[in-house]
Design a protein around this motif. Sequence first.
Motif, PDB file in Angstrom:
ATOM      1  N   ASN A   1       0.822  -1.204   0.000  1.00 20.26           N
ATOM      2  CA  ASN A   1       0.000   0.000   0.000  1.00 20.26           C
ATOM      3  C   ASN A   1       0.858   1.256   0.000  1.00 20.26           C
ATOM      4  OD1 ASN A   1      -2.215  -1.691   0.102  1.00 20.26           O
ATOM      5  ND2 ASN A   1      -2.485  -1.505   2.307  1.00 20.26           N
ATOM      6  N   LEU A   2       1.957   1.235   0.754  1.00 15.29           N
ATOM      7  CA  LEU A   2       2.855   2.385   0.794  1.00 15.29           C
ATOM      8  C   LEU A   2       3.450   2.651  -0.580  1.00 15.29           C
ATOM      9  CD1 LEU A   2       4.567   4.532   2.261  1.00 15.29           C
ATOM     10  CD2 LEU A   2       6.198   2.717   2.842  1.00 15.29           C
ATOM     11  N   VAL A   3       3.922   1.609  -1.243  1.00  9.06           N
ATOM     12  CA  VAL A   3       4.534   1.783  -2.565  1.00  9.06           C
ATOM     13  C   VAL A   3       3.503   2.243  -3.586  1.00  9.06           C
ATOM     14  CG1 VAL A   3       5.641   0.557  -4.476  1.00  9.06           C
ATOM     15  CG2 VAL A   3       6.436   0.192  -2.135  1.00  9.06           C
ATOM     16  N   MET A   4       2.298   1.697  -3.527  1.00  4.72           N
ATOM     17  CA  MET A   4       1.251   2.136  -4.447  1.00  4.72           C
ATOM     18  C   MET A   4       0.899   3.611  -4.218  1.00  4.72           C
ATOM     19  SD  MET A   4       0.493  -0.354  -6.538  1.00  4.72           S
ATOM     20  CE  MET A   4       2.298  -0.446  -6.562  1.00  4.72           C
ATOM     21  N   ASP A   5       0.917   4.061  -2.961  1.00  3.12           N
ATOM     22  CA  ASP A   5       0.582   5.452  -2.639  1.00  3.12           C
ATOM     23  C   ASP A   5       1.664   6.427  -3.094  1.00  3.12           C
ATOM     24  OD1 ASP A   5      -1.795   4.664  -1.492  1.00  3.12           O
ATOM     25  OD2 ASP A   5      -1.067   4.795   0.582  1.00  3.12           O
ATOM     26  N   THR A   6       2.877   5.930  -3.257  1.00  9.36           N
ATOM     27  CA  THR A   6       4.001   6.817  -3.599  1.00  9.36           C
ATOM     28  C   THR A   6       4.502   6.598  -5.016  1.00  9.36           C
ATOM     29  OG1 THR A   6       5.548   5.202  -2.635  1.00  9.36           O
ATOM     30  CG2 THR A   6       4.784   6.975  -1.194  1.00  9.36           C
ATOM     31  N   LEU A   7       3.749   5.879  -5.813  1.00  9.06           N
ATOM     32  CA  LEU A   7       4.194   5.566  -7.171  1.00  9.06           C
ATOM     33  C   LEU A   7       4.071   6.798  -8.062  1.00  9.06           C
ATOM     34  CD1 LEU A   7       5.194   3.013  -8.643  1.00  9.06           C
ATOM     35  CD2 LEU A   7       2.843   2.638  -9.410  1.00  9.06           C
ATOM     36  N   PRO A   8       5.181   7.287  -8.636  1.00  8.56           N
ATOM     37  CA  PRO A   8       5.096   8.459  -9.515  1.00  8.56           C
ATOM     38  C   PRO A   8       4.505   8.079 -10.869  1.00  8.56           C
ATOM     39  CG  PRO A   8       7.335   7.630  -9.498  1.00  8.56           C
ATOM     40  CD  PRO A   8       6.571   6.787  -8.508  1.00  8.56           C
ATOM     41  N   GLU A   9       4.147   9.074 -11.635  1.00  5.73           N
ATOM     42  CA  GLU A   9       3.534   8.822 -12.941  1.00  5.73           C
ATOM     43  C   GLU A   9       4.578   8.495 -14.005  1.00  5.73           C
ATOM     44  OE1 GLU A   9       1.073  12.109 -13.942  1.00  5.73           O
ATOM     45  OE2 GLU A   9      -0.340  11.794 -12.287  1.00  5.73           O
ATOM     46  N   PHE A  10       5.821   8.817 -13.755  1.00  7.20           N
ATOM     47  CA  PHE A  10       6.850   8.595 -14.781  1.00  7.20           C
ATOM     48  C   PHE A  10       7.575   7.268 -14.540  1.00  7.20           C
ATOM     49  CE2 PHE A  10       8.408  11.554 -11.544  1.00  7.20           C
ATOM     50  CZ  PHE A  10       9.517  10.896 -11.055  1.00  7.20           C
TER      51      PHE A  10
ATOM     52  N   PHE B   1      11.070  -0.310  -4.209  1.00  7.13           N
ATOM     53  CA  PHE B   1      10.599  -0.844  -2.933  1.00  7.13           C
ATOM     54  C   PHE B   1      11.620  -0.566  -1.832  1.00  7.13           C
ATOM     55  CE2 PHE B   1       7.009  -3.041  -4.688  1.00  7.13           C
ATOM     56  CZ  PHE B   1       6.218  -3.373  -3.590  1.00  7.13           C
ATOM     57  N   TYR B   2      12.893  -0.803  -2.114  1.00  6.86           N
ATOM     58  CA  TYR B   2      13.949  -0.595  -1.131  1.00  6.86           C
ATOM     59  C   TYR B   2      13.989   0.865  -0.692  1.00  6.86           C
ATOM     60  CZ  TYR B   2      18.738  -1.066   0.830  1.00  6.86           C
ATOM     61  OH  TYR B   2      19.841  -1.083   1.640  1.00  6.86           O
ATOM     62  N   ILE B   3      13.919   1.793  -1.649  1.00 16.59           N
ATOM     63  CA  ILE B   3      13.959   3.223  -1.329  1.00 16.59           C
ATOM     64  C   ILE B   3      12.752   3.637  -0.489  1.00 16.59           C
ATOM     65  CG2 ILE B   3      13.724   5.528  -2.345  1.00 16.59           C
ATOM     66  CD1 ILE B   3      15.502   4.547  -4.654  1.00 16.59           C
ATOM     67  N   VAL B   4      11.567   3.292  -0.949  1.00 19.00           N
ATOM     68  CA  VAL B   4      10.343   3.779  -0.311  1.00 19.00           C
ATOM     69  C   VAL B   4      10.170   3.192   1.090  1.00 19.00           C
ATOM     70  CG1 VAL B   4       7.830   3.800  -0.441  1.00 19.00           C
ATOM     71  CG2 VAL B   4       9.184   4.215  -2.500  1.00 19.00           C
ATOM     72  N   VAL B   5      10.281   1.879   1.195  1.00 19.61           N
ATOM     73  CA  VAL B   5      10.008   1.246   2.487  1.00 19.61           C
ATOM     74  C   VAL B   5      11.067   1.619   3.522  1.00 19.61           C
ATOM     75  CG1 VAL B   5       9.731  -0.966   3.679  1.00 19.61           C
ATOM     76  CG2 VAL B   5       8.708  -0.621   1.429  1.00 19.61           C
ATOM     77  N   SER B   6      12.340   1.621   3.135  1.00 21.58           N
ATOM     78  CA  SER B   6      13.373   2.024   4.091  1.00 21.58           C
ATOM     79  C   SER B   6      13.253   3.511   4.417  1.00 21.58           C
ATOM     80  CB  SER B   6      14.764   1.710   3.544  1.00 21.58           C
ATOM     81  OG  SER B   6      15.057   2.482   2.394  1.00 21.58           O
ATOM     82  N   GLY B   7      12.928   4.329   3.422  1.00 21.09           N
ATOM     83  CA  GLY B   7      12.843   5.767   3.631  1.00 21.09           C
ATOM     84  C   GLY B   7      11.712   6.183   4.548  1.00 21.09           C
ATOM     85  N   CYS B   8      10.620   5.441   4.514  1.00 19.80           N
ATOM     86  CA  CYS B   8       9.433   5.803   5.301  1.00 19.80           C
ATOM     87  C   CYS B   8       9.340   5.042   6.624  1.00 19.80           C
ATOM     88  CB  CYS B   8       8.174   5.570   4.468  1.00 19.80           C
ATOM     89  SG  CYS B   8       8.060   6.639   3.012  1.00 19.80           S
ATOM     90  N   GLY B   9      10.440   4.454   7.045  1.00 16.66           N
ATOM     91  CA  GLY B   9      10.476   3.838   8.365  1.00 16.66           C
ATOM     92  C   GLY B   9      10.034   2.395   8.424  1.00 16.66           C
ATOM     93  N   GLY B  10       9.936   1.727   7.272  1.00 16.85           N
ATOM     94  CA  GLY B  10       9.591   0.321   7.265  1.00 16.85           C
ATOM     95  C   GLY B  10      10.786  -0.551   7.626  1.00 16.85           C
ATOM     96  N   ILE B  11      10.572  -1.861   7.566  1.00 14.16           N
ATOM     97  CA  ILE B  11      11.598  -2.822   7.936  1.00 14.16           C
ATOM     98  C   ILE B  11      12.042  -3.590   6.690  1.00 14.16           C
ATOM     99  CG2 ILE B  11      12.146  -4.827   9.355  1.00 14.16           C
ATOM    100  CD1 ILE B  11       9.978  -3.957  11.286  1.00 14.16           C
TER     101      ILE B  11
ATOM    102  N   THR C   1       8.298  13.539  -4.649  1.00 17.17           N
ATOM    103  CA  THR C   1       6.839  13.457  -4.670  1.00 17.17           C
ATOM    104  C   THR C   1       6.259  12.934  -3.359  1.00 17.17           C
ATOM    105  OG1 THR C   1       6.793  11.209  -5.619  1.00 17.17           O
ATOM    106  CG2 THR C   1       6.880  13.053  -7.165  1.00 17.17           C
ATOM    107  N   PHE C   2       7.102  12.309  -2.512  1.00 17.81           N
ATOM    108  CA  PHE C   2       6.595  11.849  -1.203  1.00 17.81           C
ATOM    109  C   PHE C   2       7.583  12.203  -0.091  1.00 17.81           C
ATOM    110  CE2 PHE C   2       9.288   8.360  -2.572  1.00 17.81           C
ATOM    111  CZ  PHE C   2       9.836   7.841  -1.406  1.00 17.81           C
ATOM    112  N   GLU C   3       8.371  13.241  -0.303  1.00 16.64           N
ATOM    113  CA  GLU C   3       9.431  13.609   0.644  1.00 16.64           C
ATOM    114  C   GLU C   3       8.893  13.811   2.060  1.00 16.64           C
ATOM    115  OE1 GLU C   3      12.944  17.041   1.083  1.00 16.64           O
ATOM    116  OE2 GLU C   3      11.727  16.906  -0.735  1.00 16.64           O
ATOM    117  N   GLU C   4       7.669  14.338   2.187  1.00 15.83           N
ATOM    118  CA  GLU C   4       7.111  14.603   3.511  1.00 15.83           C
ATOM    119  C   GLU C   4       6.835  13.325   4.300  1.00 15.83           C
ATOM    120  OE1 GLU C   4       3.741  13.671   0.908  1.00 15.83           O
ATOM    121  OE2 GLU C   4       5.528  14.932   0.703  1.00 15.83           O
ATOM    122  N   ARG C   5       6.822  12.173   3.629  1.00 14.08           N
ATOM    123  CA  ARG C   5       6.562  10.907   4.306  1.00 14.08           C
ATOM    124  C   ARG C   5       7.840  10.207   4.772  1.00 14.08           C
ATOM    125  NH1 ARG C   5       1.621   7.799   1.289  1.00 14.08           N
ATOM    126  NH2 ARG C   5       1.923   6.496   3.138  1.00 14.08           N
TER     127      ARG C   5
END
Length: 303
Positions: free
Chosen positions: A165-174, A183-193, A246-250
């Motif tokens: 769900n996190l990756v789908m919410d942060t998926l850019p249009e390009f 996946f590695y960038i988004v999940v690690s960046g947003c505090g996942g494991i 596009t999701f820096e605030e998260r």
Amino acid sequence: MIEILCATYNGMRHLREQIASIEAQTLTDWHATFFDDGSTDGTVEMLKALALRDDRFSLVQNSTNLGFCRNFLNNLSKLENADAYAFSDQDDIWYPDKLERAFNWLARVDAATPAVYFARTEIVDEHLNHAGLSPEFKLEPSFFNAIVQSIGGGNTMMFNSAARNLVMDTLPEFQLISHDWWFYIVVSGCGGIIRYDAEPVLKYRQHAGNLVGANNSISGQIVRLWRAFRGQWRAWNAVHELAIKTFEERLTPENRAAFQAFQRARNGGWPFERLSVFKRVGIRRQSELQTRFLPIFALLNRL
């Protein structure tokens, strides 16, 4: 239940072996969906027949050719309500306990916390002859590594619904570089494991003329550094910089500060700052040699 996503494109030659290795899994509560990207070699016909006789398999034919990254990420949005998700290539051979090992770890993580598992692979040639193992990474997975390096092969990955769900919410249009790196960038960046398993989970088939990058030798590192000097890393980082914005605030506060420092190092900060950012902030690749070149590439506008 685990939902397996397999992207196919003219994979008839080896796909039956991959399917057999999925069927042989010790964990049996799974469903596999094949997303075909315009095959013309009989792959579609074979998968249609498979889906008709076995309801554990489904086939979706893309209306246009998406390429491997968009094939995985765009179609992941169509699948919901699984306990976990696993990516699959069309020509690997999974070890029998691949799904079980990954799911046993995910089951110990709070379901509300985004979590991703990935592992090493056994490198084999077209005929499944052993050719080595993928690099064993020593540094713990983190955003400080993910921002400059992908270390988790998508073919080994399993992730929970929170990560999906996190990756789908942060998926850019390009277009992105690769689904596994994102996946590695988004999940690690947003505090996942992130869990890196040093034991291999599958036979990763390399085809003729493509049996490279299977180890972390000095010669392999030099090739990577040469490609970086030619601009490969900078091109990749430019895409990721735009996408992360596009999701820096998260991002967690610590990871947001690291990302902002990384941008300054890439985009013309003072020379001393560009040289010191990596050591001060802790951004690094798994290889000490390659890490030492990061500030040099920043000064040369190659990062």
